[in-house]
Design a protein around this motif. Structure first.
Motif, PDB file in Angstrom:
ATOM      1  N   ALA A 211       0.819  -1.220   0.000  1.00  0.00           N
ATOM      2  CA  ALA A 211       0.000   0.000   0.000  1.00  0.00           C
ATOM      3  C   ALA A 211       0.851   1.268   0.000  1.00  0.00           C
ATOM      4  N   THR A 212       2.048   1.204  -0.607  1.00  0.00           N
ATOM      5  CA  THR A 212       2.894   2.386  -0.760  1.00  0.00           C
ATOM      6  C   THR A 212       3.323   2.498  -2.213  1.00  0.00           C
ATOM      7  N   GLU A 213       3.508   3.740  -2.684  1.00  0.00           N
ATOM      8  CA  GLU A 213       3.963   3.898  -4.059  1.00  0.00           C
ATOM      9  C   GLU A 213       5.412   3.452  -4.215  1.00  0.00           C
ATOM     10  N   GLN A 214       6.207   3.559  -3.132  1.00  0.00           N
ATOM     11  CA  GLN A 214       7.584   3.065  -3.192  1.00  0.00           C
ATOM     12  C   GLN A 214       7.602   1.554  -3.397  1.00  0.00           C
ATOM     13  N   GLY A 215       6.693   0.871  -2.704  1.00  0.00           N
ATOM     14  CA  GLY A 215       6.617  -0.577  -2.846  1.00  0.00           C
ATOM     15  C   GLY A 215       6.193  -0.990  -4.241  1.00  0.00           C
ATOM     16  N   LEU A 216       5.245  -0.255  -4.825  1.00  0.00           N
ATOM     17  CA  LEU A 216       4.785  -0.588  -6.172  1.00  0.00           C
ATOM     18  C   LEU A 216       5.886  -0.312  -7.197  1.00  0.00           C
ATOM     19  N   ALA A 217       6.614   0.787  -7.026  1.00  0.00           N
ATOM     20  CA  ALA A 217       7.719   1.085  -7.937  1.00  0.00           C
ATOM     21  C   ALA A 217       8.807   0.016  -7.845  1.00  0.00           C
ATOM     22  N   ARG A 218       9.115  -0.419  -6.626  1.00  0.00           N
ATOM     23  CA  ARG A 218      10.119  -1.474  -6.466  1.00  0.00           C
ATOM     24  C   ARG A 218       9.630  -2.790  -7.063  1.00  0.00           C
ATOM     25  N   SER A 219       8.338  -3.046  -6.977  1.00  0.00           N
ATOM     26  CA  SER A 219       7.774  -4.256  -7.566  1.00  0.00           C
ATOM     27  C   SER A 219       8.033  -4.310  -9.061  1.00  0.00           C
ATOM     28  N   LEU A 220       7.865  -3.173  -9.740  1.00  0.00           N
ATOM     29  CA  LEU A 220       8.137  -3.118 -11.179  1.00  0.00           C
ATOM     30  C   LEU A 220       9.612  -3.395 -11.474  1.00  0.00           C
ATOM     31  N   GLU A 221      10.499  -2.893 -10.616  1.00  0.00           N
ATOM     32  CA  GLU A 221      11.927  -3.098 -10.821  1.00  0.00           C
ATOM     33  C   GLU A 221      12.329  -4.567 -10.678  1.00  0.00           C
ATOM     34  N   LEU A 222      11.578  -5.316  -9.892  1.00  0.00           N
ATOM     35  CA  LEU A 222      11.943  -6.709  -9.625  1.00  0.00           C
ATOM     36  C   LEU A 222      11.504  -7.664 -10.732  1.00  0.00           C
ATOM     37  N   LEU A 223      10.716  -7.188 -11.687  1.00  0.00           N
ATOM     38  CA  LEU A 223      10.184  -8.053 -12.731  1.00  0.00           C
ATOM     39  C   LEU A 223      11.209  -8.346 -13.827  1.00  0.00           C
ATOM     40  N   ARG A 224      11.099  -9.518 -14.409  1.00  0.00           N
ATOM     41  CA  ARG A 224      11.764  -9.798 -15.680  1.00  0.00           C
ATOM     42  C   ARG A 224      10.962  -9.108 -16.789  1.00  0.00           C
ATOM     43  N   ALA A 225      11.492  -9.100 -18.008  1.00  0.00           N
ATOM     44  CA  ALA A 225      10.742  -8.562 -19.139  1.00  0.00           C
ATOM     45  C   ALA A 225       9.434  -9.341 -19.307  1.00  0.00           C
ATOM     46  N   GLU A 226       8.346  -8.612 -19.528  1.00  0.00           N
ATOM     47  CA  GLU A 226       6.998  -9.156 -19.701  1.00  0.00           C
ATOM     48  C   GLU A 226       6.454  -9.809 -18.430  1.00  0.00           C
ATOM     49  N   GLY A 227       7.040  -9.482 -17.287  1.00  0.00           N
ATOM     50  CA  GLY A 227       6.516  -9.969 -16.019  1.00  0.00           C
ATOM     51  C   GLY A 227       5.309  -9.164 -15.568  1.00  0.00           C
ATOM     52  N   THR A 228       4.654  -9.660 -14.519  1.00  0.00           N
ATOM     53  CA  THR A 228       3.401  -9.065 -14.041  1.00  0.00           C
ATOM     54  C   THR A 228       3.475  -8.711 -12.569  1.00  0.00           C
ATOM     55  N   VAL A 229       3.011  -7.507 -12.243  1.00  0.00           N
ATOM     56  CA  VAL A 229       2.739  -7.135 -10.858  1.00  0.00           C
ATOM     57  C   VAL A 229       1.244  -7.304 -10.610  1.00  0.00           C
ATOM     58  N   LEU A 230       0.904  -8.124  -9.628  1.00  0.00           N
ATOM     59  CA  LEU A 230      -0.481  -8.239  -9.190  1.00  0.00           C
ATOM     60  C   LEU A 230      -0.673  -7.286  -8.027  1.00  0.00           C
ATOM     61  N   GLU A 231      -1.498  -6.273  -8.199  1.00  0.00           N
ATOM     62  CA  GLU A 231      -1.677  -5.216  -7.204  1.00  0.00           C
ATOM     63  C   GLU A 231      -2.841  -5.566  -6.276  1.00  0.00           C
ATOM     64  N   LEU A 232      -2.496  -5.825  -5.007  1.00  0.00           N
ATOM     65  CA  LEU A 232      -3.505  -6.127  -3.988  1.00  0.00           C
ATOM     66  C   LEU A 232      -3.756  -4.945  -3.057  1.00  0.00           C
ATOM     67  N   SER A 233      -2.881  -3.943  -3.085  1.00  0.00           N
ATOM     68  CA  SER A 233      -3.042  -2.803  -2.178  1.00  0.00           C
ATOM     69  C   SER A 233      -4.271  -1.989  -2.544  1.00  0.00           C
ATOM     70  N   TRP A 234      -4.899  -1.444  -1.517  1.00  0.00           N
ATOM     71  CA  TRP A 234      -5.997  -0.507  -1.733  1.00  0.00           C
ATOM     72  C   TRP A 234      -5.606   0.794  -1.043  1.00  0.00           C
ATOM     73  N   TYR A 235      -5.595   1.877  -1.801  1.00  0.00           N
ATOM     74  CA  TYR A 235      -5.012   3.132  -1.330  1.00  0.00           C
ATOM     75  C   TYR A 235      -6.037   4.116  -0.760  1.00  0.00           C
ATOM     76  N   GLY A 236      -7.313   3.733  -0.825  1.00  0.00           N
ATOM     77  CA  GLY A 236      -8.308   4.625  -0.255  1.00  0.00           C
ATOM     78  C   GLY A 236      -8.335   5.968  -0.959  1.00  0.00           C
TER      79      GLY A 236
END
Length: 326
Positions: A211-236
């Motif tokens: 539930a942080t934008e830093q966490g979501l940005a880091r999630s994108l960095e951890l992906l291989r090419a054509e990988g997927t981030v599944l977003e479960l956070s709800w930011y209200g």
């Protein structure tokens, strides 16, 4: 028969109170449940407690047995384990889970309760709603044998997802969190742990639940090419900024949402009851006790909720007991 109960209400944003309730007589097909435990899902419930539900999401965010309206006064919650006192003979005396707020006794349709398996202790069963969220997320994500996966955000939902992923054969699972204390939780669940800067990259899938934008940005960095981030956070009511320039397009990355309010389209042949039954069966695993990190009595909720909201009480699932509150 005059039945009374007490319920926890958010009287105004940031302020909770206990109110007396007079219960109706149960009609045909209804049951009377006496609460044994309820759980505070810290992320969602503290957001509701502080009045952070956006007006556009008031209808979507309603809990099944919510009373009142956002932001307040409102009776909110959805992790309850109790024992059936009256109703259908096959249910009387059984321990059941339901999506009911924090209340000492209540009347609901028999169809709204699910019997807790004998293999699952009542105190652990308060996790059923969160494990159900994790089940739905993994139906959405559809991980494969041998996948390299990170779960970013070691809260209640993230830890539940990591625990279930650990059962997949050949999967490399790493729980990623900025709080080093989450390493003990990861160890109890049998999964690896890393701080955000030390997390392993090249992931086929990253489940984001911080539930942080830093966490979501880091999630994108951890992906291989054509990988997927599944977003479960709800930011209200919070806005989130993301680095969608840089290599986002050239690496063909995917961000996909998942929300427990609907059953995953990948399992369109399953009902809500089917999904909850799966979650309750999975709770036979004693490792999941690691997700219950605090406990207090029902009468203490008006004092406890502000401390959970501020972080003064660090918690994954905070369990509420009713032994002396009925």
């Amino acid at each position: 028969m005059n039945r009374t109960a007490r319920a926890f209400w958010i009287g105004s944003p940031g302020h909770g109170e206990i109110r007396d309730v007079t219960l109706p007589d149960p009609a045909e097909g209804e049951v009377v449940v006496r609460s044994l435990y309820s759980g505070v899902s810290r992320g969602t419930e503290t957001l509701v407690f502080r009045g952070g539900v956006p007006e556009s999401q008031h209808a979507v965010m309603r809990a099944p047995f919510q009373e009142g309206d956002f932001p307040a006064p409102v009776k909110y919650g959805y992790l309850n384990v109790g024992v059936v006192e009256e109703g259908a003979a096959e249910l009387v005396g059984r321990t059941v889970f339901s999506l009911f707020p924090h209340q000492t006794r209540f009347v609901v349709p028999a169809s709204a309760v699910t019997v807790v398996p004998d293999s699952v202790p009542a105190g652990r069963a308060v996790l059923a709603g969160t494990v159900e969220t994790a089940v739905n997320a993994l139906w959405d994500a559809a991980p494969l044998v041998g996948d390299r996966i990170a779960v970013v955000g070691g809260g209640m939902v993230g830890c539940s997802v990591a625990a279930l992923l650990n059962r997949f054969p050949g999967v490399r699972v790493q729980l990623v969190d900025a709080d080093p204390a989450r390493a003990k939780t990861a160890e109890a669940l049998g999964v690896g742990f890393a701080s955000p800067q030390d997390a392993l990259g090249g992931c086929d899938l990253v489940v984001h639940a911080s539930a942080t934008e830093q966490g979501l940005a880091r999630s994108l960095e951890l992906l291989r090419a054509e990988g997927t981030v599944l977003e479960l956070s709800w930011y209200g009511d919070r806005m989130v900024s993301l680095p969608l320039g840089e290599a986002f397009h050239s690496r063909r990355l995917v961000i996909r949402s998942s929300q427990v309010g609907t059953v995953s389209p990948r399992r369109a042949n399953r009902s809500y009851a089917d999904r909850l039954a799966v979650a309750l069966d999975l709770l036979a695993d004693p490792a999941l006790d690691a997700l219950v990190t605090g406990e207090s009595a029902f009468d203490e909720l008006p004092e406890v909720m502000p401390r959970l909201t501020s972080g003064a009480i660090p918690a994954l699932c905070h369990r509420v007991t009713y032994e002396k509150s009925a």
